[in-house]
Design an enzyme around this catalytic site. Structure first.
Site, PDB file in Angstrom:
ATOM      1  N   GLY A  32       0.816  -1.211   0.000  1.00 47.38           N
ATOM      2  CA  GLY A  32       0.000   0.000   0.000  1.00 47.38           C
ATOM      3  C   GLY A  32       0.845   1.255   0.000  1.00 47.38           C
ATOM      4  O   GLY A  32       2.023   1.220  -0.369  1.00 47.38           O
ATOM      5  N   GLU A  36       3.762   6.485  -7.761  1.00 45.52           N
ATOM      6  CA  GLU A  36       3.948   6.307  -9.212  1.00 45.52           C
ATOM      7  C   GLU A  36       4.768   5.056  -9.551  1.00 45.52           C
ATOM      8  O   GLU A  36       4.613   4.492 -10.623  1.00 45.52           O
ATOM      9  CB  GLU A  36       4.627   7.543  -9.814  1.00 45.52           C
ATOM     10  CG  GLU A  36       3.657   8.631 -10.206  1.00 45.52           C
ATOM     11  CD  GLU A  36       2.572   8.164 -11.176  1.00 45.52           C
ATOM     12  OE1 GLU A  36       2.891   7.568 -12.215  1.00 45.52           O
ATOM     13  OE2 GLU A  36       1.386   8.391 -10.874  1.00 45.52           O
ATOM     14  N   GLY A  37       5.655   4.653  -8.639  1.00 44.92           N
ATOM     15  CA  GLY A  37       6.419   3.422  -8.880  1.00 44.92           C
ATOM     16  C   GLY A  37       5.479   2.230  -8.983  1.00 44.92           C
ATOM     17  O   GLY A  37       5.575   1.419  -9.920  1.00 44.92           O
ATOM     18  N   HIS A  38       4.534   2.138  -8.038  1.00 45.71           N
ATOM     19  CA  HIS A  38       3.552   1.046  -8.099  1.00 45.71           C
ATOM     20  C   HIS A  38       2.689   1.180  -9.356  1.00 45.71           C
ATOM     21  O   HIS A  38       2.375   0.192 -10.011  1.00 45.71           O
ATOM     22  CB  HIS A  38       2.624   1.096  -6.884  1.00 45.71           C
ATOM     23  CG  HIS A  38       3.316   0.895  -5.565  1.00 45.71           C
ATOM     24  ND1 HIS A  38       3.423   1.882  -4.617  1.00 45.71           N
ATOM     25  CD2 HIS A  38       3.931  -0.184  -5.039  1.00 45.71           C
ATOM     26  CE1 HIS A  38       4.058   1.411  -3.562  1.00 45.71           C
ATOM     27  NE2 HIS A  38       4.397   0.172  -3.786  1.00 45.71           N
ATOM     28  N   GLY A 149       9.426  -3.963  -8.538  1.00 44.27           N
ATOM     29  CA  GLY A 149      10.251  -2.818  -8.916  1.00 44.27           C
ATOM     30  C   GLY A 149      11.737  -3.092  -8.675  1.00 44.27           C
ATOM     31  O   GLY A 149      12.108  -3.770  -7.710  1.00 44.27           O
ATOM     32  N   GLN A 150      12.552  -2.528  -9.536  1.00 44.20           N
ATOM     33  CA  GLN A 150      14.011  -2.681  -9.408  1.00 44.20           C
ATOM     34  C   GLN A 150      14.564  -1.959  -8.176  1.00 44.20           C
ATOM     35  O   GLN A 150      15.663  -2.219  -7.733  1.00 44.20           O
ATOM     36  CB  GLN A 150      14.699  -2.151 -10.672  1.00 44.20           C
ATOM     37  CG  GLN A 150      16.202  -2.393 -10.698  1.00 44.20           C
ATOM     38  CD  GLN A 150      16.918  -1.471 -11.654  1.00 44.20           C
ATOM     39  OE1 GLN A 150      16.549  -1.415 -12.812  1.00 44.20           O
ATOM     40  NE2 GLN A 150      17.938  -0.747 -11.187  1.00 44.20           N
ATOM     41  N   MET A 186      11.194   6.789  -5.952  1.00 43.70           N
ATOM     42  CA  MET A 186       9.899   6.785  -5.256  1.00 43.70           C
ATOM     43  C   MET A 186       9.863   5.649  -4.257  1.00 43.70           C
ATOM     44  O   MET A 186      10.305   4.533  -4.552  1.00 43.70           O
ATOM     45  CB  MET A 186       8.782   6.598  -6.274  1.00 43.70           C
ATOM     46  CG  MET A 186       8.727   7.750  -7.224  1.00 43.70           C
ATOM     47  SD  MET A 186       7.065   8.349  -7.370  1.00 43.70           S
ATOM     48  CE  MET A 186       7.337   9.732  -8.458  1.00 43.70           C
ATOM     49  N   SER A 188       7.435   4.381  -0.543  1.00 44.60           N
ATOM     50  CA  SER A 188       6.360   4.699   0.417  1.00 44.60           C
ATOM     51  C   SER A 188       6.955   5.358   1.654  1.00 44.60           C
ATOM     52  O   SER A 188       6.271   6.069   2.380  1.00 44.60           O
ATOM     53  CB  SER A 188       5.617   3.428   0.825  1.00 44.60           C
ATOM     54  OG  SER A 188       5.137   2.790  -0.321  1.00 44.60           O
TER      55      SER A 188
END
Ligand code: PAF
Length: 282
Positions: A32, A36-38, A149-150, A186, A188
């Site tokens: 959650g 923008e990465g998600h 994500g990397q 980016m 969380s």
């Protein structure tokens, strides 16, 4: 609006017809606090020919060591559902802790070697928690393809290794890091940064970019690259380096020089906030 479900049974009701027809399910596992990465992972799933895109939102207690930020971790399911809606996600799976780890739960997924390096050194037990929840989520969602994500480079390697080692029937796609306009990766956890640390945190991208430039210019010496990355990070007064690692992209072993595809990864604390970033150089 995506369908929001909280139990495995509800999710299976939705997915059963797709599994039966052999249709492709794209899956984006998250904790959650979507950014923008998600969203970039959701978009790849949407445009990647999947019949359905499922996003899980679950802050996994098993991957936080005592004293880490499990309680403070940002939680905003309503906001996350809106992000998923705008990204065209079909289903949000947001289970409770009791749904994921019912009474009597004692079985874990774990891995040798890879989990001990980099973040594993500073966050004991973290990857055991990640592997366990990801394996459970894979079994629950049965995706055709899962997107990671990397930025969490080590996590992506460890998960790909699990998929290979345990013959899991899915593909893993690792997607490029998404950055703020000023270069900060980016995350969380960026919401924890006050203005001073937010500015200082830019040294991560600056240091990695400098390393990339040096390698592009022919620099192969790990010692020099290490020194330069540490020097640039050190220009931020409150930066406390957990590690600067220059490693093989699959084994995560330290390399002697940069002679092939190599990952430069950093973990740095700004106050209480621990940030990670990395760059792949050739
Ligand atoms: O990368 C994350 O957000 C988490 O580690 C994951 C993969 C969703 C497992 O909890």
């Amino acid at each position: 609006m995506p369908k929001v479900v909280h139990t495995v049974a509800e999710l299976h009701k939705i997915l059963l017809p797709l599994w039966r027809k052999g249709e492709s399910v794209g899956f984006v596992p998250t904790m959650g606090a979507l950014h923008e990465g998600h969203v970039s992972l959701m978009r790849l799933s949407r445009t990647g020919g999947n019949a359905m895109t499922v996003v899980s939102v679950f802050v996994n207690p098993l991957q936080f060591a005592p004293g880490e930020d499990y309680d403070e971790y940002p939680r905003d399911l309503q906001g996350d559902v809106k992000v998923c809606r705008d990204a065209g996600v079909d289903v949000v799976f947001a289970p409770s802790v009791a749904e994921m780890y019912p009474r009597g739960f004692v079985t874990w997924a774990d891995q040798d070697k890879l989990t001990e390096k980099l973040c594993g050194g500073n966050r004991p037990g973290h990857f055991r928690g990640v592997l366990t929840v990801v394996l459970k989520l894979f079994n629950i969602v049965r995706p055709t393809i899962a997107y990671f994500g990397q930025k969490d480079y080590q996590q992506s390697v460890i998960i790909q290794r699990m998929v290979t080692d345990l013959n899991l029937d899915l593909k893993v796609q690792v997607c490029p890091i998404v950055r703020e306009p000023d270069g900060l990766a980016m995350s969380s956890r960026n919401v924890y940064l006050g203005p001073k640390h937010r500015t200082e945190a830019l040294v991560l991208h600056q240091a990695l970019e400098r390393a990339r430039e040096l390698v592009a210019g022919g620099e192969k010496s790990v010692k020099k690259l290490h020194g330069e990355v540490k020097r640039i990070i050190g220009t931020a007064k409150s930066a406390k380096i957990d590690y600067v690692a220059i490693v093989h992209p699959e084994t995560l072993e330290d390399v002697n020089d940069v002679s092939g595809r190599t990952v430069i990864a950093v973990a740095v604390r700004f106050g209480k906030t621990r940030l990670i970033d990395n760059v792949i150089v050739e």
